[in-house]
Design a protein around this motif. Structure first.
Motif, PDB file in Angstrom:
ATOM      1  N   GLU C  98       0.823   4.432 -14.417  1.00 18.25           N
ATOM      2  CA  GLU C  98       0.402   5.455 -13.449  1.00 18.25           C
ATOM      3  C   GLU C  98      -0.841   6.193 -13.912  1.00 18.25           C
ATOM      4  N   THR C 102      -4.282   6.061 -11.618  1.00 21.05           N
ATOM      5  CA  THR C 102      -4.910   7.233 -11.018  1.00 21.05           C
ATOM      6  C   THR C 102      -6.429   7.119 -11.015  1.00 21.05           C
ATOM      7  N   ARG C 105      -7.537   3.927  -8.627  1.00 24.52           N
ATOM      8  CA  ARG C 105      -7.534   4.137  -7.178  1.00 24.52           C
ATOM      9  C   ARG C 105      -8.655   5.088  -6.755  1.00 24.52           C
ATOM     10  N   SER C 106      -9.044   5.977  -7.660  1.00 27.53           N
ATOM     11  CA  SER C 106     -10.171   6.854  -7.363  1.00 27.53           C
ATOM     12  C   SER C 106     -11.424   5.987  -7.182  1.00 27.53           C
ATOM     13  N   LEU C 110      -9.251   5.440  -2.952  1.00 24.89           N
ATOM     14  CA  LEU C 110      -7.932   5.798  -2.435  1.00 24.89           C
ATOM     15  C   LEU C 110      -7.502   7.117  -3.081  1.00 24.89           C
ATOM     16  N   ARG C 111      -8.204   8.189  -2.681  1.00 24.36           N
ATOM     17  CA  ARG C 111      -7.930   9.477  -3.314  1.00 24.36           C
ATOM     18  C   ARG C 111      -7.071  10.371  -2.443  1.00 24.36           C
ATOM     19  N   ASN C 113      -5.856   9.571   0.806  1.00 24.97           N
ATOM     20  CA  ASN C 113      -5.281   8.907   1.973  1.00 24.97           C
ATOM     21  C   ASN C 113      -3.842   9.331   2.210  1.00 24.97           C
ATOM     22  N   PHE C 115      -1.746   7.839   4.249  1.00 23.74           N
ATOM     23  CA  PHE C 115      -0.871   6.779   4.735  1.00 23.74           C
ATOM     24  C   PHE C 115      -0.719   5.622   3.763  1.00 23.74           C
ATOM     25  N   LYS C 116      -1.757   5.377   2.943  1.00 22.83           N
ATOM     26  CA  LYS C 116      -1.683   4.213   2.061  1.00 22.83           C
ATOM     27  C   LYS C 116      -1.063   4.569   0.722  1.00 22.83           C
ATOM     28  N   ARG C 117      -0.216   3.686   0.244  1.00 22.17           N
ATOM     29  CA  ARG C 117       0.381   3.875  -1.070  1.00 22.17           C
ATOM     30  C   ARG C 117      -0.443   3.079  -2.080  1.00 22.17           C
ATOM     31  N   PRO C 118      -0.969   3.745  -3.114  1.00 20.44           N
ATOM     32  CA  PRO C 118      -1.780   3.021  -4.094  1.00 20.44           C
ATOM     33  C   PRO C 118      -0.974   1.934  -4.807  1.00 20.44           C
ATOM     34  N   HIS C 120       0.966  -0.029  -3.593  1.00 20.98           N
ATOM     35  CA  HIS C 120       1.174  -1.193  -2.734  1.00 20.98           C
ATOM     36  C   HIS C 120      -0.116  -1.985  -2.551  1.00 20.98           C
TER      37      HIS C 120
END
Lengths: 405, 334, 247
Positions: C98, C102, C105-106, C110-111, C113, C115-118, C120
């Motif tokens: 994790e 972090t 995804r940045s 994908l910071r 969002n 609806f989206k799960r990082p 996934h």
């Protein structure tokens, strides 16, 4: 964790079903929910009203009940908040199918209860909420008023002042809807009853004012014959306490002058003697029925059915008459039966007017005197009455679009 | 993936169970359950703010109350307004309010922030009390629940059970989304900001904007709960926007525990049930609630959910702590 | 030609206390540049200014022709700068996975969002795993950061710094507090992961400096005393007098 959410919620749902007691009470009672402030600042008012309702239920039950069933009073502590009152009332409707509600304190509670009654098709009646609009612009078929409204009380006192020939009147009220409505009605009636009478001072002060000196000086300067005020509670006692020493010696005509608690709280008879009031129920009503009622109440309870107790008692008895006439507890039938019904009780002949559900009744004048039948200190004595007709507001003038079909 | 399937099955079971309730419960209890679901959303929204983002606000009721009043005012003044339109208007208003208030208040941290939210709540309360012509002041506003317009047909939701179904589906789905949200990018960002805000900044996260977005989001959720509160009671008064309503959500969240997502839902359940029973028994029920609150804070700081988790771990002693991975943070927060 | 990175006449005073008094040096692309200096010379302050934590009192940080001075850290990160911390600064309660995720995804945007799960997103997961492998923490990938050994935590610190795929890496005493053996491993790791990237490193340990750096700048009393290749610095008389000779 995901599973634990589910487990917990399953557990919750099961717990909800299991933990709740089954209320399998048979319908052998007629329940009436009394919404009163039973905690907080106005607890004392609420309890006195509740006392009257409970006594009425006792009298009904001792004489065989209503339609053969016992009347059960369910106290609802409104906390003087409309949301609390309606929430609890709603729960009673859902839980026990309660169809009748009453209350005397707080026009805000009354307005919300009136709406709830209409929505849920139950009956709400009041024996104390005086705002004229409740049977005026905001009237509805599920709401009944079995006491006088501000219009009637102001009319009665204007009538009394005119009858006694006072020509110059100072009027003072709390600066909110109640005070404003009361003064407006008073002026309207006085102009009709004695066109030569003059309002020499018209004053408004914030509710809960502490220093009355500026208002009192204006009243004294206007040199009125008498003073009219719908003030109540501290706003009445402070006006008297500060006004009399400053030389404001005129008779005061006030809605609630016969409040025992106010008189006792003042603790100085000289401030009160000579003041006059008008109410639908006073201890001193000189009818045979009232004397019997007061005697019986005193025997049962050990104290007098003063003011609020008497008002709540009478209204509840009036409601019982309506249920009796309907012969059923069906709400629509009771509404129909109550419309136009008359009740000849301790306070004279009462009629529930169909057009706005406002009871038409005589108002009883009182004067505070040293010598009275009930207490060692100064208290009310009877000072005549205003007939129902003399204080009647015609249907067309109420603002209620008309309820009777 | 096994866990994923499990949770989907669980959610379906939960909704089916919920759908059965009108056949099992009496109207009175069904009505109470409806109230619980609405307050559960309110509590969950507050927990996203406090438990996840670590923002202590004493002004959550301003959004709840705003949502409640906007719904009532809209229904009163707009003829033929449908139920969902009223909810949407209410939601949109609280989004705007949350954004504006958040931009003003979030410059401050910690206790200054908490006190400012309290002050703003008091301001909202004062406006609601004085602006009699719109809010009804002390008298409040009574409304009639509008019909639910589904485009092809209109449904009446005036009965206890039909309204319950509406709440179960709409509010239930919103709560479910909140749960999903805690796993999304934004949900994780908020959680990690509380863990280590400095590092988040150096990893390219604008933490000020994130906080503002979260504040707005939770405010809007509270507003949504408020709108449904109005629809449920068909009445709204200044109580809905008073400090008491903030206290209520604090109680629910503390009773349930901030450490888990579902803790506040449990808290809302306990709070509403207690309130209903206690207020029937004694007029001093706020006192008892206060005592429970003090007791919880002193002796069970993790709330009921923490206690339940501890008991569960007792029974399944061998269960290793790390299996839950990302959830760990949620459980250790308090 | 535009300089890759030009630290231009940086001054910094903390309410009257002059810490940096005109730091000026250049860094060439892909260069490994070490900043050394005695304690209190202002190395960490300089670092904080370059990475956006502090604002300089005056001066500029020219990165590929743009002035980055005064920009907040999150903006700098998006320009391709990433720093590590002298005192381990990770997400203690989170697993290694994790922690790295972090940053990854940045980088993937994908910071925020809703609806989206990082977890996934396959490419994010792949990238995260690759970085964990690079820093040699595959075996402890699911353990919370707080349960790692000190050396592992330092590796994680570097891993997080790398996770946003920066082109310019700033390492603040990456081997502070390590044993000899751990230091050796750390040097290998840093050498490996910073290949093909620009590196600025602050370090006390001269072994680390001389094995990693192409260029060394010596910071002394808030100014650059000397700047040059390791051999030049080693032989510079001023540097010897001021720093190396003493220690």
């Amino acid at each position: 964790m995901k599973r634990s959410i589910i487990r917990t919620l399953c557990f919750l749902s099961v717990a909800l079903i299991v933990s709740l007691p089954m209320s399998a009470v048979a319908q052998d009672t007629i329940k009436i929910g009394a919404t009163e402030p039973l905690s907080g600042t106005f607890k004392d008012i609420g309890e006195r009203y509740l006392d009257g309702v409970k006594y009425a239920a006792k009298v009904i039950n001792e004489s065989g009940g209503l339609l053969g069933k016992k009347v059960e009073v369910v106290p609802i502590d409104s906390e003087l908040k409309p949301d609390v009152a309606t929430r609890k009332a709603q729960n009673l409707i859902l839980k026990d199918d309660v169809k009748f509600f009453c209350g005397g304190t707080g026009s805000s509670v009354g307005a919300a209860m009136s709406q709830l009654a209409q929505r849920e098709n139950v009956i709400m009646f009041t024996y104390g909420m005086a705002a004229a609009t409740m049977t005026g612009a905001k009237c509805n078929k599920n709401f009944f008023r079995a006491c006088a409204n501000t219009d009637q009380q102001s009319y009665a006192l204007a009538e009394l002042i005119a009858r006694n020939g006072y020509g110059k009147v100072a009027i003072i009220a709390q600066d909110y809807s109640f005070g404003q409505e009361a003064l407006a009605a008073f002026k309207k009636k006085l102009a009709r009853a004695n066109p030569s009478a003059k309002i020499v001072a018209e004053l408004y002060h914030p509710a809960g004012t502490k220093d009355y000196a500026p208002y009192i000086s204006q009243i004294i300067a206007a040199k009125p014959d008498v003073i009219f005020t719908p003030n109540w509670g501290n706003d009445l006692t402070l006006l008297l306490k500060q006004g009399r020493p400053m030389g404001m010696s005129q008779k005061i005509f006030s809605y609630y002058i016969n409040d025992l608690v106010t008189i006792q709280a003042l603790g100085d008879d000289s401030l009160m003697i000579g003041n006059m009031g008008a109410e639908v129920y006073t201890l001193s009503i000189p009818t045979k029925k009232n004397e019997e009622f007061v005697a019986r109440f005193y025997k049962d309870m050990g104290y007098y059915p003063t003011w609020l107790r008497g008002k709540a008692y009478l209204a509840t008895m009036f409601w019982a008459e309506a249920v009796k006439k309907a012969g059923t507890t069906d709400v629509n039938a009771v509404i129909k039966a109550w419309e136009g019904l008359t009740y000849d009780g301790p306070a004279g002949l009462w009629t529930m007017r169909a057009c706005d559900h406002q009871t038409q009744m005589p108002l009883w004048f009182t004067e505070i005197a040293k010598e009275n039948k009930f207490f060692k200190h100064a208290f009310e004595v009877s000072a005549g009455m205003a007939t129902a007709q003399s204080v009647e507001v015609p249907c067309e003038e109420t603002g209620c679009p008309g309820l009777a079909k | 993936m096994k866990q994923k399937n499990n949770s989907y099955i669980g959610i379906i079971v939960l909704f089916l169970l919920g759908a059965l309730m009108p056949f099992i419960l009496k109207r009175y209890h069904l009505n109470m359950l409806t109230e619980i679901i609405i307050f559960a959303l309110y509590a969950v929204s507050y927990n996203l703010l406090l438990g996840y983002a670590g923002l202590l606000s004493f002004g959550h009721a301003m959004f709840f109350g705003l949502g409640a009043f906007v719904a009532a005012v809209a229904i009163t003044h707009i003829q033929g307004l449908t139920l969902l339109s009223a909810v949407i208007i209410s939601f949109a208003t609280t989004v705007i309010a949350g954004f504006l208030i958040g931009s003003l208040l979030l410059r401050h941290k910690g206790s200054y922030f908490a006190l400012l939210t309290l002050a703003f709540n008091a301001l909202f309360y004062a406006v609601a009390t004085k602006w009699h012509s719109v809010t009804g002041g002390d008298d409040g506003l009574s409304i009639s629940r509008p019909e639910l317009n589904l485009g092809f047909t209109s449904l009446s939701v005036s009965s206890v059970s039909s309204f319950y179904y509406l709440i179960l589906v709409v509010v239930g789905a919103t709560i479910l989304f909140c749960w999903y949200f805690t796993h999304t990018a934004m949900g994780k960002t908020v959680l990690l900001m509380r863990e280590n805000e400095e590092r988040m900044k150096f990893l390219g996260y604008n933490t000020n904007i994130s906080r503002l977005i979260l504040f707005t989001f939770t405010g809007a959720l509270a507003g949504l709960a408020g709108a449904f509160y109005t629809l449920h009671f068909q009445f709204v008064s200044i109580s809905a926007i008073s400090i008491d309503m903030t206290t209520a959500v604090l109680l629910m969240v503390f009773i349930g525990g901030t450490g888990t997502f579902w803790g506040p839902i449990l808290g809302a359940f306990v709070y509403i049930v207690f309130q209903n029973y206690l207020s029937n028994i004694t007029d001093r029920w706020p006192l008892f609630m206060g005592i429970i609150f003090v007791f919880m804070v002193l002796y069970v700081p993790g709330g009921l959910s923490h206690t339940i988790m501890t008991i569960r771990q007792w029974f399944s002693g061998r269960k290793d702590n790390h299996g839950d991975g990302p959830i760990k943070v949620e459980e250790t927060s308090s | 030609m535009i300089d890759y990175l030009h630290i231009k006449d940086i001054h910094k005073d903390f309410s009257g206390l002059q810490v940096l008094t005109g730091v000026d040096f250049k860094v060439i692309e892909k260069e490994h540049h070490a900043v050394i200096g005695p304690n209190g010379a202002g190395k960490t302050t300089l670092f904080n200014i370059i990475s956006g934590k502090f604002k300089a009192s005056s001066g500029a940080i020219m990165f590929k022709g743009q002035d980055l001075s005064g920009k907040p850290p999150h903006t700098l990160n998006r320009y391709g700068l990433s720093r590590s911390f002298q005192i381990t600064n990770v997400f203690n309660e989170l697993s290694v996975f994790e922690n790295i995720l972090t940053g990854v995804r940045s980088r993937y945007g994908l910071r925020y969002n809703f609806f989206k799960r990082p977890d996934h997103n396959l490419s994010i997961i792949e990238k995260t795993k690759a970085i964990i492998k690079e820093i040699g923490l595959e075996d402890v990938s699911d353990l919370p950061a707080s349960s790692l050994s000190y050396g592992q935590q330092r590796a994680l610190e570097i891993g997080i710094t790398l996770s946003t795929e920066p082109e310019l890496i700033l390492l603040d005493e990456p081997t502070a507090g390590m044993t000899r053996e751990e230091t050796g491993q750390a040097i290998n790791l840093i050498d490996r992961v910073t290949a093909n990237r620009t590196l600025i490193i602050i370090e006390h340990d001269m072994d680390v400096v001389f094995s990693l750096a192409d260029t060394i700048s010596v910071l002394h009393y808030g100014k650059i005393l000397a700047s040059g290749a390791p051999e030049e610095i080693r032989n510079d008389q001023r540097v010897k007098d001021a720093y190396l000779g003493e220690g």
